[in-house]
Write a protein that holds these residues in place. Structure first.
Motif, PDB file in Angstrom:
ATOM      1  N   ARG A 177     -10.983  20.812 -17.571  1.00  0.00           N
ATOM      2  CA  ARG A 177     -10.603  21.585 -19.025  1.00  0.00           C
ATOM      3  C   ARG A 177     -11.166  23.514 -18.673  1.00  0.00           C
ATOM      4  NH1 ARG A 177     -12.403  18.443 -24.078  1.00  0.00           N
ATOM      5  NH2 ARG A 177     -14.213  19.580 -23.570  1.00  0.00           N
ATOM      6  N   GLY A 178     -11.080  24.089 -19.195  1.00  0.00           N
ATOM      7  CA  GLY A 178     -11.299  25.431 -19.258  1.00  0.00           C
ATOM      8  C   GLY A 178     -11.980  25.953 -20.781  1.00  0.00           C
ATOM      9  N   LEU A 179     -12.181  27.070 -20.807  1.00  0.00           N
ATOM     10  CA  LEU A 179     -13.221  27.274 -21.874  1.00  0.00           C
ATOM     11  C   LEU A 179     -12.301  28.644 -22.013  1.00  0.00           C
ATOM     12  CD1 LEU A 179     -14.124  27.687 -25.214  1.00  0.00           C
ATOM     13  CD2 LEU A 179     -16.652  28.608 -24.164  1.00  0.00           C
ATOM     14  N   LEU A 180     -11.236  28.886 -22.724  1.00  0.00           N
ATOM     15  CA  LEU A 180     -10.457  29.875 -23.683  1.00  0.00           C
ATOM     16  C   LEU A 180     -11.534  31.151 -23.904  1.00  0.00           C
ATOM     17  CD1 LEU A 180      -7.916  32.144 -22.444  1.00  0.00           C
ATOM     18  CD2 LEU A 180      -7.028  31.058 -24.094  1.00  0.00           C
ATOM     19  N   LEU A 181     -11.675  32.755 -23.495  1.00  0.00           N
ATOM     20  CA  LEU A 181     -12.075  33.489 -24.313  1.00  0.00           C
ATOM     21  C   LEU A 181     -10.938  33.953 -25.220  1.00  0.00           C
ATOM     22  CD1 LEU A 181     -14.107  33.816 -22.109  1.00  0.00           C
ATOM     23  CD2 LEU A 181     -15.318  35.553 -23.427  1.00  0.00           C
ATOM     24  N   LEU A 182     -10.767  34.440 -26.069  1.00  0.00           N
ATOM     25  CA  LEU A 182      -9.094  33.914 -26.998  1.00  0.00           C
ATOM     26  C   LEU A 182      -9.846  34.998 -28.077  1.00  0.00           C
ATOM     27  CD1 LEU A 182      -6.495  33.035 -27.414  1.00  0.00           C
ATOM     28  CD2 LEU A 182      -7.623  32.011 -29.250  1.00  0.00           C
ATOM     29  N   SER A 183      -9.201  36.480 -27.978  1.00  0.00           N
ATOM     30  CA  SER A 183      -9.302  37.867 -28.970  1.00  0.00           C
ATOM     31  C   SER A 183      -8.052  37.761 -29.559  1.00  0.00           C
ATOM     32  CB  SER A 183      -9.499  38.633 -27.943  1.00  0.00           C
ATOM     33  OG  SER A 183      -8.007  39.172 -27.341  1.00  0.00           O
ATOM     34  N   GLY A 184      -7.676  38.813 -30.687  1.00  0.00           N
ATOM     35  CA  GLY A 184      -6.179  38.636 -30.889  1.00  0.00           C
ATOM     36  C   GLY A 184      -5.056  39.315 -30.580  1.00  0.00           C
ATOM     37  N   GLY A 185      -5.700  39.548 -29.270  1.00  0.00           N
ATOM     38  CA  GLY A 185      -5.315  40.635 -28.076  1.00  0.00           C
ATOM     39  C   GLY A 185      -4.011  40.371 -28.002  1.00  0.00           C
ATOM     40  N   ILE A 186      -2.330  40.694 -26.425  1.00  0.00           N
ATOM     41  CA  ILE A 186      -1.976  40.019 -25.982  1.00  0.00           C
ATOM     42  C   ILE A 186      -2.329  39.917 -25.148  1.00  0.00           C
ATOM     43  CG2 ILE A 186       0.326  41.349 -24.891  1.00  0.00           C
ATOM     44  CD1 ILE A 186       0.160  43.420 -26.491  1.00  0.00           C
ATOM     45  N   ASP A 187      -3.206  39.786 -23.895  1.00  0.00           N
ATOM     46  CA  ASP A 187      -3.709  38.846 -22.696  1.00  0.00           C
ATOM     47  C   ASP A 187      -4.224  38.096 -22.479  1.00  0.00           C
ATOM     48  OD1 ASP A 187      -2.947  41.785 -22.118  1.00  0.00           O
ATOM     49  OD2 ASP A 187      -5.023  42.749 -22.467  1.00  0.00           O
ATOM     50  N   SER A 188      -5.199  38.168 -23.669  1.00  0.00           N
ATOM     51  CA  SER A 188      -6.240  36.482 -23.836  1.00  0.00           C
ATOM     52  C   SER A 188      -5.406  35.250 -23.909  1.00  0.00           C
ATOM     53  CB  SER A 188      -7.570  36.222 -24.123  1.00  0.00           C
ATOM     54  OG  SER A 188      -7.086  36.619 -25.626  1.00  0.00           O
ATOM     55  N   GLU A 271     -20.440  30.304 -22.248  1.00  0.00           N
ATOM     56  CA  GLU A 271     -21.230  29.523 -20.891  1.00  0.00           C
ATOM     57  C   GLU A 271     -21.064  27.848 -20.943  1.00  0.00           C
ATOM     58  OE1 GLU A 271     -21.641  29.784 -16.540  1.00  0.00           O
ATOM     59  OE2 GLU A 271     -24.033  29.962 -17.844  1.00  0.00           O
ATOM     60  N   LYS A 272     -22.585  28.465 -22.669  1.00  0.00           N
ATOM     61  CA  LYS A 272     -23.382  27.896 -23.123  1.00  0.00           C
ATOM     62  C   LYS A 272     -22.179  26.805 -24.200  1.00  0.00           C
ATOM     63  CE  LYS A 272     -27.552  29.769 -23.408  1.00  0.00           C
ATOM     64  NZ  LYS A 272     -27.543  30.426 -23.028  1.00  0.00           N
ATOM     65  N   LEU A 273     -21.620  27.038 -25.176  1.00  0.00           N
ATOM     66  CA  LEU A 273     -20.699  26.339 -25.648  1.00  0.00           C
ATOM     67  C   LEU A 273     -19.846  24.885 -24.020  1.00  0.00           C
ATOM     68  CD1 LEU A 273     -18.466  25.705 -27.618  1.00  0.00           C
ATOM     69  CD2 LEU A 273     -17.204  27.727 -27.602  1.00  0.00           C
ATOM     70  N   ALA A 274     -19.280  26.467 -23.512  1.00  0.00           N
ATOM     71  CA  ALA A 274     -18.475  25.840 -22.354  1.00  0.00           C
ATOM     72  C   ALA A 274     -19.360  24.169 -21.849  1.00  0.00           C
ATOM     73  CB  ALA A 274     -18.102  26.311 -21.774  1.00  0.00           C
ATOM     74  N   LEU A 275     -20.273  24.354 -21.587  1.00  0.00           N
ATOM     75  CA  LEU A 275     -20.994  23.369 -20.794  1.00  0.00           C
ATOM     76  C   LEU A 275     -21.628  22.918 -21.834  1.00  0.00           C
ATOM     77  CD1 LEU A 275     -23.970  25.479 -18.915  1.00  0.00           C
ATOM     78  CD2 LEU A 275     -22.055  24.380 -17.477  1.00  0.00           C
ATOM     79  N   GLY A 276     -21.816  22.596 -22.506  1.00  0.00           N
ATOM     80  CA  GLY A 276     -21.906  22.115 -23.938  1.00  0.00           C
ATOM     81  C   GLY A 276     -20.377  21.141 -24.356  1.00  0.00           C
ATOM     82  N   ARG A 277     -19.541  21.399 -23.806  1.00  0.00           N
ATOM     83  CA  ARG A 277     -17.908  20.249 -23.778  1.00  0.00           C
ATOM     84  C   ARG A 277     -17.580  19.818 -22.784  1.00  0.00           C
ATOM     85  NH1 ARG A 277     -15.428  19.067 -27.688  1.00  0.00           N
ATOM     86  NH2 ARG A 277     -12.997  19.731 -27.132  1.00  0.00           N
ATOM     87  N   GLY A 278     -18.348  20.224 -21.583  1.00  0.00           N
ATOM     88  CA  GLY A 278     -17.812  20.424 -20.783  1.00  0.00           C
ATOM     89  C   GLY A 278     -17.067  20.121 -19.776  1.00  0.00           C
ATOM     90  N   ASP A 279     -16.373  21.776 -19.911  1.00  0.00           N
ATOM     91  CA  ASP A 279     -15.770  22.473 -20.193  1.00  0.00           C
ATOM     92  C   ASP A 279     -16.127  23.358 -18.395  1.00  0.00           C
ATOM     93  OD1 ASP A 279     -14.231  22.001 -22.291  1.00  0.00           O
ATOM     94  OD2 ASP A 279     -14.981  23.781 -22.962  1.00  0.00           O
ATOM     95  N   LYS A 280     -15.212  23.148 -17.424  1.00  0.00           N
ATOM     96  CA  LYS A 280     -15.758  23.346 -15.698  1.00  0.00           C
ATOM     97  C   LYS A 280     -15.229  24.755 -15.485  1.00  0.00           C
ATOM     98  CE  LYS A 280     -14.330  19.320 -14.270  1.00  0.00           C
ATOM     99  NZ  LYS A 280     -14.131  18.593 -15.259  1.00  0.00           N
ATOM    100  N   CYS A 281     -15.060  26.069 -16.592  1.00  0.00           N
ATOM    101  CA  CYS A 281     -15.027  27.336 -16.629  1.00  0.00           C
ATOM    102  C   CYS A 281     -14.556  28.387 -17.217  1.00  0.00           C
ATOM    103  CB  CYS A 281     -13.698  27.426 -14.927  1.00  0.00           C
ATOM    104  SG  CYS A 281     -12.339  27.168 -15.867  1.00  0.00           S
TER     105      CYS A 281
END
Ligand code: ATP
Ligand code: MG
Length: 381
Positions: A177-188, A271-281
Motif C-alpha cells: 500500500r502506498g500513500l498518495l499525495l492527493l491535491s484537488g488537481g488533475i494529476d494526482s 512520510e511520517k503518516l506513511a510510516l505510521g500506517r505501514g505504507d511502503k511509498c
C-alpha cells in the motif's frame, strides 16, 4: 433470468506460485465493488464467473469495468455439452453480431473437458459453418474479424461474443500500500489510479490551509478520493491542516522558494503518516517540467529530506495523456472545479527553477517546521 459474466484474467495467469494470492485479492476487490448490486461471484477451475439478476446488469457491468486485474469480461451463454446445443448458442451469438452491423467473424474454441466429442478445431468448423449458413451476410475472417465468438467447453459449455476490455494490470492489494499525495488537481488522482492498476492499495493525504482555502476545496479532494476509491477499494483519505506551516514559510523563507519548501514539508509530513500506517511509498502526480516545481532539480530538492521511495507514475507523460485518463476514470470534471488548493494561493510570481538541494536543506532547517509537522500530522490519525 440470471445473467452470467465470465472474466478473463490476463496478466494474472502468469503469476505461477503466487496465483492463489492474486485470485484471493481479485475476489475480495470484486466482492467490494459488487456490494449491494445483487450479484454473486463463483470461481471454478481458475475461471471467475459473476451471476446477477437481469435487473442488476448495469451495476454489475459498471463494477467489472472498474476492476483491476482482468484482461476482459463477457456476458456468456451457458449451453448443454452437446455439439447441437453449442452450435445453436453460436448461431444465437452470430445473430447478435449480425444485428449489431458486424459482417466478419471468427470462432475461437477451447476444450478443457476432453470427453466432449469434438476437438477445438472441429468445434470451430462446425460452429462457423452453422453461423454462415444462418447468416450468409456474415463471413469468416480469421485475421481481422469484426467480431469473435468464443466457445469454452468446461464443466458446462460457455459461448460468448465480443469480450469487453478490462482494466488489466493487477488486483489492488497485491503490491503493498502506498500513500498518495492527493491535491484537488488533475494529476494526482490519475497517479493514484495508475499505481492502483499495478496492484497497489492506497491511502491518501490532502493538505489544506483552511481558512485560506475553502471548505469546498477539501470537499473536492474528498470527492476525488471517492472516485479513485471506486478503483482502489479500501482507499482512506487523511486531510491534514497545513495552515501553520504555510504561515511559517511565508514568514521565514524567500518568496521564490516557497513552493519548493512547501513540497518538502508535504513530503516530510506524508512520510511520517506513511510510516505510521505501514505504507511502503509515497505517490505524487508530478510530471517532468510541467510546472516550475517539477524540474528535475526541484524534484531533487522536494525529496531530499525523506527516505521512502516517491513513485511518480506520470513523470514521462504529457498533459493530454493525463487528461485522457482523468476523463476515462471520471475524475476530470471534479478536478477542474474552480476551488483552489493551498498551493495555488501560495505560488510565487518568480519561483526558483533549478533549486539546489543543499540550499533547500538550509532554508528548510531555518523553518524549524518539525514541531508544526508533528502537530499537523498528529491531528489526522
Ligand atoms: P495536481 O494536478 O495533482 O495538483 P499539479 O500539476 O498541480 O498536480 P503541483 O501543484 O506542483 O502539481 O503538485 C505536485 C504534486 O504534489 C501533486 O501531484 C500532488 O501529488 C502533490 N500535492 C500538491 N498539492 C497538494 C495538496 N494540497 N495535498 C496533497 N498533495 C499535494
Ligand atoms: Mg496542484
Amino acid at each position: 433470468m440470471t445473467t452470467t459474466y465470465l472474466l478473463k484474467l490476463g496478466e494474472l495467469t502468469l503469476k505461477g506460485g503466487n496465483r492463489r494470492l492474486f485470485e484471493t485479492a481479485l475476489r475480495k476487490n470484486l466482492a467490494s465493488l459488487l456490494k449491494g448490486s445483487g450479484a454473486s461471484i463463483d470461481m471454478r477451475d481458475g475461471r471467475f464467473f459473476v451471476h446477477c439478476p437481469e435487473s442488476a446488469q448495469a451495476k454489475t457491468e459498471d463494477a467489472l469495468g472498474r476492476l483491476m486485474g482482468i484482461a476482459g469480461w463477457a456476458k456468456t451463454r451457458i449451453a448443454n455439452k452437446t455439439p447441437q446445443a453449442v452450435t445453436a448458442a453460436c448461431v444465437e451469438e452470430g445473430r447478435r453480431l449480425y444485428e449489431s452491423g458486424i459482417r466478419t467473424f471468427k470462432i475461437e474454441a477451447r476444450r478443457t473437458d476432453k470427453s466432449f466429442p469434438l476437438d477445438s478445431y472441429q468445434i470451430r468448423c462446425m460452429a462457423g459453418e452453422a453461423v454462415t449458413r444462418e447468416f450468409p451476410g456474415l463471413r469468416v475472417d480469421v485475421h481481422k474479424p469484426g467480431g469473435v465468438i468464443e466457445v469454452e467447453i468446461r464443466e458446462k459449455a460457455y459461448i460468448f461474443g465480443n469480450s469487453r476490455r478490462g482494466r488489466r494490470g493487477l488486483p489492488v492489494g497485491t503490491a503493498g500500500r502506498g500513500l498518495l499525495l492527493l491535491s484537488g488537481g488533475i494529476d494526482s488522482p490519475v497517479a493514484g489510479y495508475m499505481m492502483a492498476s499495478r496492484g497497489m492499495a492506497l491511502d491518501a493525504v490532502y493538505f489544506h490551509a483552511y481558512p485560506y482555502t475553502s471548505e469546498k476545496a477539501q470537499e473536492k479532494a474528498e470527492l476525488l478520493a471517492g472516485i479513485v476509491g471506486r478503483y482502489a477499494p479500501g482507499l482512506r483519505l487523511f486531510p491534514v491542516s497545513f495552515t501553520a506551516i504555510q504561515t511559517r514559510i511565508k514568514e521565514r523563507a524567500p518568496v521564490s522558494w516557497r513552493t519548493i519548501l512547501l513540497r518538502m514539508a508535504m513530503m516530510d509530513c506524508a512520510e511520517k503518516l506513511a510510516l505510521g500506517r505501514g505504507d511502503k511509498c509515497l505517490i505524487s502526480g508530478e510530471s517532468l517540467s510541467q510546472v516550475a516545481s517539477q524540474t528535475i532539480e526541484n524534484i531533487s530538492c522536494t525529496q531530499s529530506r525523506i527516505t521512502l521511495p516517491v513513485l511518480r507514475p506520470l513523470i514521462g507523460m504529457n498533459k493530454e495523456e493525463i487528461i485522457a485518463i482523468a476523463q476515462d476514470i471520471g475524475t476530470y470534471e471534479t478536478s477542474i472545479l474552480p476551488y483552489q488548493d493551498c498551493c495555488v494561493l501560495f505560488t510565487p510570481p518568480h519561483p526558483v527553477l533549478r533549486g539546489n538541494p543543499v540550499e533547500a536543506g538550509t532554508l528548510y532547517d531555518a523553518l524549524e517546521a518539525g514541531p508544526l509537522i508533528e502537530e499537523a500530522f498528529g491531528g489526522c490519525v
